[in-house]
Every structure is written in C-alpha cells, then in structure tokens.
Design a protein around this motif. Structure first.
Motif, PDB file in Angstrom:
ATOM      1  N   MET A  46      30.652 -23.284  14.705  1.00  0.00           N
ATOM      2  CA  MET A  46      31.559 -24.027  15.574  1.00  0.00           C
ATOM      3  C   MET A  46      30.767 -24.591  16.751  1.00  0.00           C
ATOM      4  SD  MET A  46      34.623 -24.055  14.369  1.00  0.00           S
ATOM      5  CE  MET A  46      35.599 -24.448  15.827  1.00  0.00           C
ATOM      6  N   GLY A  47      31.021 -25.853  17.087  1.00  0.00           N
ATOM      7  CA  GLY A  47      30.294 -26.502  18.174  1.00  0.00           C
ATOM      8  C   GLY A  47      29.081 -27.269  17.710  1.00  0.00           C
ATOM      9  N   TYR A  48      28.789 -27.210  16.395  1.00  0.00           N
ATOM     10  CA  TYR A  48      27.642 -27.920  15.833  1.00  0.00           C
ATOM     11  C   TYR A  48      28.101 -28.723  14.618  1.00  0.00           C
ATOM     12  CZ  TYR A  48      24.852 -24.731  18.695  1.00  0.00           C
ATOM     13  OH  TYR A  48      24.322 -24.041  19.738  1.00  0.00           O
ATOM     14  N   THR A  49      27.332 -29.729  14.274  1.00  0.00           N
ATOM     15  CA  THR A  49      27.646 -30.546  13.104  1.00  0.00           C
ATOM     16  C   THR A  49      26.365 -30.866  12.353  1.00  0.00           C
ATOM     17  OG1 THR A  49      28.744 -32.578  12.331  1.00  0.00           O
ATOM     18  CG2 THR A  49      27.424 -32.756  14.325  1.00  0.00           C
ATOM     19  N   SER A  50      26.489 -31.103  11.064  1.00  0.00           N
ATOM     20  CA  SER A  50      25.331 -31.408  10.232  1.00  0.00           C
ATOM     21  C   SER A  50      24.771 -32.784  10.593  1.00  0.00           C
ATOM     22  CB  SER A  50      25.728 -31.370   8.757  1.00  0.00           C
ATOM     23  OG  SER A  50      24.696 -31.887   7.952  1.00  0.00           O
ATOM     24  N   ALA A  51      23.461 -32.863  10.713  1.00  0.00           N
ATOM     25  CA  ALA A  51      22.819 -34.140  11.039  1.00  0.00           C
ATOM     26  C   ALA A  51      23.025 -35.161   9.937  1.00  0.00           C
ATOM     27  CB  ALA A  51      21.328 -33.926  11.288  1.00  0.00           C
ATOM     28  N   SER A  52      23.226 -34.699   8.698  1.00  0.00           N
ATOM     29  CA  SER A  52      23.442 -35.609   7.570  1.00  0.00           C
ATOM     30  C   SER A  52      24.896 -36.052   7.447  1.00  0.00           C
ATOM     31  CB  SER A  52      23.009 -34.931   6.266  1.00  0.00           C
ATOM     32  OG  SER A  52      23.800 -33.778   6.017  1.00  0.00           O
ATOM     33  N   GLY A  53      25.791 -35.417   8.228  1.00  0.00           N
ATOM     34  CA  GLY A  53      27.202 -35.759   8.141  1.00  0.00           C
ATOM     35  C   GLY A  53      27.958 -35.006   7.084  1.00  0.00           C
ATOM     36  N   GLN A  54      27.281 -34.179   6.292  1.00  0.00           N
ATOM     37  CA  GLN A  54      27.934 -33.405   5.241  1.00  0.00           C
ATOM     38  C   GLN A  54      28.419 -32.061   5.784  1.00  0.00           C
ATOM     39  OE1 GLN A  54      28.524 -34.818   2.305  1.00  0.00           O
ATOM     40  NE2 GLN A  54      27.475 -36.638   3.081  1.00  0.00           N
ATOM     41  N   GLU A  55      29.474 -31.534   5.177  1.00  0.00           N
ATOM     42  CA  GLU A  55      30.062 -30.291   5.678  1.00  0.00           C
ATOM     43  C   GLU A  55      29.192 -29.091   5.359  1.00  0.00           C
ATOM     44  OE1 GLU A  55      34.317 -27.851   5.424  1.00  0.00           O
ATOM     45  OE2 GLU A  55      34.007 -29.684   4.265  1.00  0.00           O
ATOM     46  N   GLY A  62      18.152 -29.002   5.954  1.00  0.00           N
ATOM     47  CA  GLY A  62      19.160 -29.580   6.831  1.00  0.00           C
ATOM     48  C   GLY A  62      19.065 -29.027   8.240  1.00  0.00           C
ATOM     49  N   THR A  63      19.709 -29.729   9.169  1.00  0.00           N
ATOM     50  CA  THR A  63      19.743 -29.300  10.566  1.00  0.00           C
ATOM     51  C   THR A  63      21.159 -29.411  11.105  1.00  0.00           C
ATOM     52  OG1 THR A  63      19.191 -31.564  11.274  1.00  0.00           O
ATOM     53  CG2 THR A  63      17.350 -29.996  11.011  1.00  0.00           C
ATOM     54  N   CYS A  64      21.457 -28.577  12.088  1.00  0.00           N
ATOM     55  CA  CYS A  64      22.752 -28.594  12.764  1.00  0.00           C
ATOM     56  C   CYS A  64      22.535 -28.992  14.221  1.00  0.00           C
ATOM     57  CB  CYS A  64      23.434 -27.229  12.686  1.00  0.00           C
ATOM     58  SG  CYS A  64      23.929 -26.760  11.012  1.00  0.00           S
ATOM     59  N   THR A  65      23.176 -30.051  14.650  1.00  0.00           N
ATOM     60  CA  THR A  65      23.031 -30.538  16.014  1.00  0.00           C
ATOM     61  C   THR A  65      24.291 -30.263  16.818  1.00  0.00           C
ATOM     62  OG1 THR A  65      23.823 -32.737  15.337  1.00  0.00           O
ATOM     63  CG2 THR A  65      21.449 -32.358  15.285  1.00  0.00           C
ATOM     64  N   ILE A 465      27.207 -34.388  -1.026  1.00  0.00           N
ATOM     65  CA  ILE A 465      26.881 -35.816  -0.990  1.00  0.00           C
ATOM     66  C   ILE A 465      27.974 -36.573  -1.732  1.00  0.00           C
ATOM     67  CG2 ILE A 465      25.156 -37.564  -1.545  1.00  0.00           C
ATOM     68  CD1 ILE A 465      23.050 -35.363  -1.520  1.00  0.00           C
ATOM     69  N   THR A 466      28.694 -37.429  -1.043  1.00  0.00           N
ATOM     70  CA  THR A 466      29.870 -38.096  -1.610  1.00  0.00           C
ATOM     71  C   THR A 466      29.524 -38.935  -2.831  1.00  0.00           C
ATOM     72  OG1 THR A 466      30.843 -38.173   0.606  1.00  0.00           O
ATOM     73  CG2 THR A 466      31.817 -39.596  -1.075  1.00  0.00           C
ATOM     74  N   VAL A 467      28.462 -39.731  -2.719  1.00  0.00           N
ATOM     75  CA  VAL A 467      28.101 -40.611  -3.837  1.00  0.00           C
ATOM     76  C   VAL A 467      27.699 -39.793  -5.056  1.00  0.00           C
ATOM     77  CG1 VAL A 467      26.499 -42.404  -4.602  1.00  0.00           C
ATOM     78  CG2 VAL A 467      27.404 -42.454  -2.267  1.00  0.00           C
ATOM     79  N   LEU A 468      26.910 -38.748  -4.843  1.00  0.00           N
ATOM     80  CA  LEU A 468      26.497 -37.900  -5.960  1.00  0.00           C
ATOM     81  C   LEU A 468      27.691 -37.217  -6.605  1.00  0.00           C
ATOM     82  CD1 LEU A 468      24.285 -36.571  -7.652  1.00  0.00           C
ATOM     83  CD2 LEU A 468      24.085 -34.813  -5.874  1.00  0.00           C
ATOM     84  N   CYS A 469      28.631 -36.756  -5.790  1.00  0.00           N
ATOM     85  CA  CYS A 469      29.834 -36.117  -6.317  1.00  0.00           C
ATOM     86  C   CYS A 469      30.640 -37.098  -7.168  1.00  0.00           C
ATOM     87  CB  CYS A 469      30.686 -35.573  -5.170  1.00  0.00           C
ATOM     88  SG  CYS A 469      32.138 -34.644  -5.696  1.00  0.00           S
ATOM     89  N   ALA A 470      30.721 -38.353  -6.739  1.00  0.00           N
ATOM     90  CA  ALA A 470      31.443 -39.362  -7.513  1.00  0.00           C
ATOM     91  C   ALA A 470      30.761 -39.616  -8.855  1.00  0.00           C
ATOM     92  CB  ALA A 470      31.534 -40.668  -6.715  1.00  0.00           C
ATOM     93  N   VAL A 471      29.425 -39.628  -8.865  1.00  0.00           N
ATOM     94  CA  VAL A 471      28.679 -39.811 -10.118  1.00  0.00           C
ATOM     95  C   VAL A 471      28.927 -38.635 -11.065  1.00  0.00           C
ATOM     96  CG1 VAL A 471      26.375 -39.974 -11.124  1.00  0.00           C
ATOM     97  CG2 VAL A 471      26.916 -41.248  -9.032  1.00  0.00           C
ATOM     98  N   ILE A 472      28.920 -37.418 -10.512  1.00  0.00           N
ATOM     99  CA  ILE A 472      29.185 -36.230 -11.336  1.00  0.00           C
ATOM    100  C   ILE A 472      30.591 -36.293 -11.928  1.00  0.00           C
ATOM    101  CG2 ILE A 472      29.486 -33.728 -11.263  1.00  0.00           C
ATOM    102  CD1 ILE A 472      27.287 -33.679  -9.108  1.00  0.00           C
ATOM    103  N   ALA A 473      31.568 -36.693 -11.095  1.00  0.00           N
ATOM    104  CA  ALA A 473      32.945 -36.816 -11.587  1.00  0.00           C
ATOM    105  C   ALA A 473      33.037 -37.843 -12.711  1.00  0.00           C
ATOM    106  CB  ALA A 473      33.876 -37.202 -10.436  1.00  0.00           C
ATOM    107  N   GLY A 474      32.344 -38.973 -12.550  1.00  0.00           N
ATOM    108  CA  GLY A 474      32.344 -39.982 -13.603  1.00  0.00           C
ATOM    109  C   GLY A 474      31.696 -39.486 -14.887  1.00  0.00           C
ATOM    110  N   ALA A 475      30.600 -38.725 -14.755  1.00  0.00           N
ATOM    111  CA  ALA A 475      29.928 -38.183 -15.943  1.00  0.00           C
ATOM    112  C   ALA A 475      30.813 -37.166 -16.661  1.00  0.00           C
ATOM    113  CB  ALA A 475      28.608 -37.537 -15.528  1.00  0.00           C
TER     114      ALA A 475
END
Length: 688
Positions: A46-55, A62-65, A465-475
């Motif tokens: 709590m009080g930090y967020t991923s630098a990549s924007g992913q949860e 990865g880093t938490c800022t 990763i949203t794009v990767l998740c969408a590709v996996i769902a399509g596959a």
C-alpha cells in the motif's frame, strides 16, 4: 455484464472457479517495497505502485515506486485550511501557514481529524494597533516641527490617506462578509441534506425511493451552484459534514489557459473536468462547477437498483455516491470526458469485477451507459464519463465459494491427461498397423487438446501484461474450438465408417474425408476467432483470467459452435446405432464383421460420452445437487485425455500387439548386450 453460467459445450477448464498457479521457488524474493502474494506473484505494498503499471510482479523483477497521494488521480482531501503532503509510502495532512490543530500539532492523516484554527488573529491585531500608534506619533512629531505654511497641505494629505484606508477596510470587510455568507449558506445546504439522509424513518416510508433520491441529488446540486454564483469572487469554496462534502469552483476569466483542467475533491473522491466545459461556450457572466460526495446515500440507492443484476454474482456499491454539475445553465453532455476517482469502501480482491455507473434519473436506477472503467486497483477506481450526473462504483463478488478440492482435481486430472495425450499422439504417429483416416483424426484431436491443456495450466492466469493476456485468450479460444471441430470430424468419420459396412465401394468417401478434414479442422476455428478478435479485441482477457469476457455476448463465439457440435455428434450417434442395428440383423455367421460392428458400437458410445454428454453436466449445477455435479463435471472432463488413450490405444488389439513387439525388442536388446559383455569370448579386464 455477467454472462451465462455453465452451459452445454462450455469448456470444463473454464468452469473451475480458480486455477492452481505455478508455485515459484522459495529462493526467489520480491522487489523492494513489495510483498509475496498468493504464492505466485509479488504485489506492491500500500502506498506504492508498479513502475510498469501492472498489478502483479514476478519475483526478483520489477520495481515499486512511491504513489503521490496528493496528485491526481488520488488527490487526497485534507479539509479546509489544510493541504496534503506526500511522504514515502503514505501522505500527511498539514495545516496551512498561520493555522494549527487544536491539539497544538500541525499534522494529521484524515480530513475528519481536521481542527485547523488560525493562530495569527491576535498578532495581526497587535501589529495593526502598533502601526496605528506609530503613525499617530509620527504625525504628531511632524505637526510639531512643520512650518505654518505647510499645515494645510499636511491636513489635506492626511484626509486623503484616511479615506483610502477607509475604502480598503470597507472592501475587505465586504469580502469577508461575502465569504462568511457563502460558507454559511453552503453549510446550511449540507446540513439539510445530512438531516434528510440520516432520518432513516423518513426515506423508509417513501414508496418511490428512487424518485425521492433523485430529487435530493438534483436540488442539492442546483442549490450549491446558485450559492456559488452569488459570490463569483470566491472562486473555490468547500463545505463538509460527517456524511456530505461539497467543493465548488467559479470561473470568471473565460478559461484564459487553453486545456486547463479543474480538480475538485470531496471525501477522498475527486473529479477532473476541462475548464472549457465549465464555461459552456457563449454564456455571459461567471460559470461554476460543483462536486458533491454523499457517504451514506449509497445505503438508500444501493446495488439493488443496478440494471445488470445476475444470480451468480453479488453486486455491492463500493464507493460513495458523487455528483458533478455545472451552472448557471444545466448542461449534461460534455465535449471531453471527465475523470472520476473513487476510493473504495472495502478493499477489492483482484478477481472481483468493477462497474462504473451513473444514476439514470428518468428510470431511477444505476446504468453503465457512457461510463467507462479507466483503471482499478485494490483501493481506488478511476472512471471516465461523457456526461454529467451522479456516479458510483459497483463491485461484483462471485456468490459461489471457491473450492480448493476442485482446483486440485483439475490440476492433477489435467496433468495426467497431458501425459496420456502425449502417449496417444506418439502411438497414432508411430504405430503403422493402425495408420488410416481415423488415426489421423485421433492424432489431430490429441495434439489440439494437449496444447490447449498445457497453455491453460501454464498461462491461464498470466494477466500482468494486458496484450500478452489477450494473445493467450485468443490462442485458447482457437485451440479449444479446433478440438471441438476435430470431435465433429470424428463423429462424421464414425458415421461414414458405419455406412461403409453396407456399401461395396467406399473409396470415394475415404478420399473425401482426407480432403475435408484439415481445411475444416483448422480453418473453421481460425475464421471464427479472426472475426471475433477483429470485432471485439478489447474483450479478450479479463482482470483475473486470460479468457473471453462475458460482456457483449462474445462468449457465444465459443459456446455457439460448441453447442452445435455436441448436437450434431448426438445425431451422428443415433444414425450409427440405427445403421449397425440394421446391419447386425441381416448377418448370418460373419464373425469378423460382427466383431467390427461391436467395436464400432462401443466406439460410438464412448465417443458420445467422452466428447459430448459430459458437457451437459454443467447445466445440472443448480439446486442441492450443484456441488455433486460440479465434482462429476470436473473429474470426468479433466480426465478426457485418459479416456482417449484408453479407448483408442489400450483397447485396440493392434496397438497392444505393437506395444508387445516393442517390449520384446527391448528385452532381446538388453539380453544381447549382456551376453556380448559376459559371453565365453569375452576377456576379463586386466585392471586390478
């Protein structure tokens, strides 16, 4: 909206409530300012967020800022005469210069703790008195030493100075009085609304609660805007009680800065609106925007008024109800979407779905039209809206409890199926005695199921990763559709095989199947997935699984073909039984033909059971027998690969013979190796 529950043809792998994730080794560590979560990922504290924007983060990466809670979209509100200051991992509220808390401190953590009081009044008064006395003394000294010829000029200057001072004092007094009057009127509005909302007996007696709540929302918004426009020189003012908070902004300069955005805060919620939308074009005079937050109104117009309720999910209102309006002319549509930031009433689990909704006044219900989810985490939701209204955040919680036993069954069953499917594929590929059209169909079915199961177990929950998740769902969409398509071809081939028993020359049919199976088996699923992905690409991948969203009917691009295939295979089964019965009754003593008929009958029954009827257990998961059916559904379908290996390999006489030859060859090879090493011609080693 929540889609249909388990229907015939819904892939069993996607009916399980949770997926057993791969467990990371204990030697991995989470990055700084993060914590280990669910034995699979790292999550920022709590009080930090991923630098990549992913949860979620992977261990050792990865880093938490630090999150700046004082800036949008969070914009923590500290109350009157106080400002938010960011600190590492959190934030503090500080009284403005010249103010302090009643306790004597200057720092607090919540607007409800705000008791900032001025500490400069007495000092200012003393300074003013001292200045007046000094001025009087100076005047007296000057008057004593000044020549008689300058007395008139001095008197005139003193009179002018006194008049200027009087004017300034009058202006200050007027401004102070206007500010006091504004604050008093806003506070009266807020107090009145709070008294209405806190009177539980009053709103419980109302027969039409939605209309009553709509009137409160509209009257409060209108009264606050009128009060703000009475004092246009007070461009930013607030009012607050324990359950209602208001902030207004008045614009008089016709938006001197292009693309200027106003941020208003109330009860830890905020709104960002473009100045040009507040001014409303050619309207003369000042314009105002008001932002109101109601912490208790959600108890009255709760999630039961949501238009998209579903039995499989419990919908809760998970934020305060807020209103945003502009005046003097009430305008609802906006040229640019506004941004709303809500603080959650209760922390959100990553599997819980979130809805951004607005209060539809004409129908008295919550609706999602024109409201869009921008970003969501455990503590906050950010929404966009193309119109002004009253807004809130709803959260869907699955009413079905997660069953860890089902997860274990799925994980173990699919792992066993992967092994059996691999063995079956090798058998179909290498055993020459069974090479025919049926074997080719079995091989393609096994390969598609193997790849689908493997991708499911290893990547179904890779949502970082949203794009990767969408590709996996399509596959996954493609592989499971391909598996069902090969099941359809299996049924068609079984029907043609049974029919060929009564046909002398069936070579044309055999060539037809060889020409048909690959374009249909792999081409039809590709066309379906391509059309679905092109029309709704944003619905591939959800917050917690890499699969199809249940919104906007996209799930039927999978369920539709599956239901059709199950029904067609059932028709093929009935036709095969009818043909075999007719053929059996006409036989006299052809033993080999009778054996073929019995084997075809067994395969038809097994194929219908394995590739069709077990899916129907999904719709029986209702009522008292729901848990039993869920276990049967999961066990039978997770062992589908085992059934395929058993029916098409172990129960085949030719395959068993082939396995026996392999074992004999291996035994002879080992015997030959031993005899060559220790035979009569062998010599002992000279090494001692």
């Amino acid at each position: 909206m929540p889609g249909p529950s388990l229907l015939p043809g819904l892939c069993f792998l996607l009916s399980v409530s949770a997926v057993v994730a791969q467990i990371s080794g204990s030697a991995h560590f989470c990055p700084q300012n993060s914590e280990y979560f669910n034995m699979t990922h790292c999550r920022c504290k709590m009080g930090y967020t991923s630098a990549s924007g992913q949860e979620y983060l992977k261990p050792s990466s990865g880093t938490c800022t630090d999150i700046d809670e004082c800036e949008p979209p969070y914009s923590r509100y500290c109350g009157a005469n106080a400002k938010c200051r960011n600190v590492i991992g959190s934030f503090d509220c500080h009284c403005d210069s010249g103010y302090e808390l009643l306790s004597g401190g200057t720092r607090f953590n919540n607007s409800n703790e705000n008791t900032c009081q001025t500490t400069t009044t007495a000092a200012t008064t003393t300074a003013a008195t001292t200045t007046t006395a000094t001025t009087t003394a100076a005047t007296t000294t000057t008057a004593t030493t000044t020549a008689a010829t300058t007395t008139a000029a001095t008197t005139t200057a003193a009179t002018t100075t006194t008049a200027t001072t009087t004017t300034a004092t009058t202006t200050t007094a007027t401004t102070t009085a206007a500010t006091t009057t504004y604050r008093k009127e806003v506070q009266q509005i807020v107090d009145k609304v709070e008294s209405l909302l806190s009177n539980k007996t009053l709103w419980e007696e109302k027969r039409d609660v939605p209309s009553w709540a709509t009137n409160i929302l509209q009257e409060t918004e209108s009264n606050v805007l009128k009060t703000a426009l009475k004092t246009p020189n007070q461009n930013n003012q607030r009012g607050q009680t324990s359950t209602v908070a208001v902030e207004t902004r008045v614009v008089t300069d016709n938006c001197s800065e292009e693309r200027k955005v106003f941020t208003l805060n109330a009860q830890k919620n905020s709104v960002d609106i473009l100045c040009a939308d507040v001014v409303q074009g050619n309207i003369q005079g000042p314009s105002a925007v008001a932002f109101v937050s109601y912490s208790s109104l959600g108890n009255i117009i709760n999630a039961t008024f949501f238009e998209e309720k579903n039995e499989t999910h419990q919908i809760r209102l998970n934020s305060h109800v807020v209103s945003a309006g502009i005046g003097p002319k009430r305008n609802i549509s906006l040229s640019n979407p506004l941004t709303l930031s809500f603080q959650h009433v209760e922390m959100r689990h990553h599997r819980n779905k979130v809805f951004c909704v607005y209060w539809e006044t004409t129908k008295g219900r919550w609706s999602t039209d024109g409201c869009f989810l921008n970003k969501v985490n455990e503590s906050h939701t950010i929404c966009n809206s193309t119109h002004l209204s009253s807004f809130a955040v709803l959260m869907a919680v699955s009413s079905q409890e997660e069953d860890p036993v089902l997860d274990v069954i799925t994980y173990v069953g699919l792992s066993l199926s992967l092994l059996c499917l691999l063995l079956a594929a090798l058998t179909f590929l290498l055993c020459r005695a069974i090479q025919n059209t049926s074997t080719s169909l079995h091989l393609q079915l096994s390969l598609c199921l193997f790849l689908a199961h493997l991708l499911f177990l290893t990547a179904m929950d890779r949502t970082e990763i949203t794009v990767l998740c969408a590709v996996i769902a399509g596959a996954l969409h493609y592989l499971y559709l391909a598996s069902f398509t090969w099941m359809l071809l299996e049924g068609l081939n079984l029907f043609l095989t049974a029919r060929n028993l009564t046909v002398v020359n069936y070579s044309n049919m055999n060539r037809f199947m060889k020409w048909l199976m690959f374009p249909v088996g792999y081409g039809v699923p590709a066309v379906i997935v391509a059309i679905s992905a092109a029309s709704r690409p944003h619905l591939y991948g959800t917050h917690d699984r890499c699969w199809l969203h249940l919104d906007q009917g996209l799930i039927w691009s999978f369920l539709g073909p599956v239901c059709a295939i199950v029904c067609v295979n059932f028709v093929f089964f009935l036709l095969v039984l009818w043909i075999l019965k007719k053929k059996f009754s006409s036989l006299n003593s052809e033993v080999s033909t009778i054996q073929n008929i019995r084997m075809l009958t067994f395969k038809a029954t097994a194929q219908l059971f394995i590739l069709g009827c077990t899916w129907c257990l999904g719709i029986l998961q209702v009522g008292p027998a729901a848990r039993v059916m869920a276990y049967l559904f999961t066990i039978i379908n997770s062992l589908q690969g085992v059934f395929i290996f058993l029916v098409y390999c172990l129960l085949s006489q030719q395959v068993r013979k082939w396995f026996g030859e392999i074992m004999k060859f291996k035994t002879k090879s080992e015997t030959y190796t031993l005899s060559s090493r220790f035979g009569p011609d062998s010599r002992p080693s000279e090494d001692q």
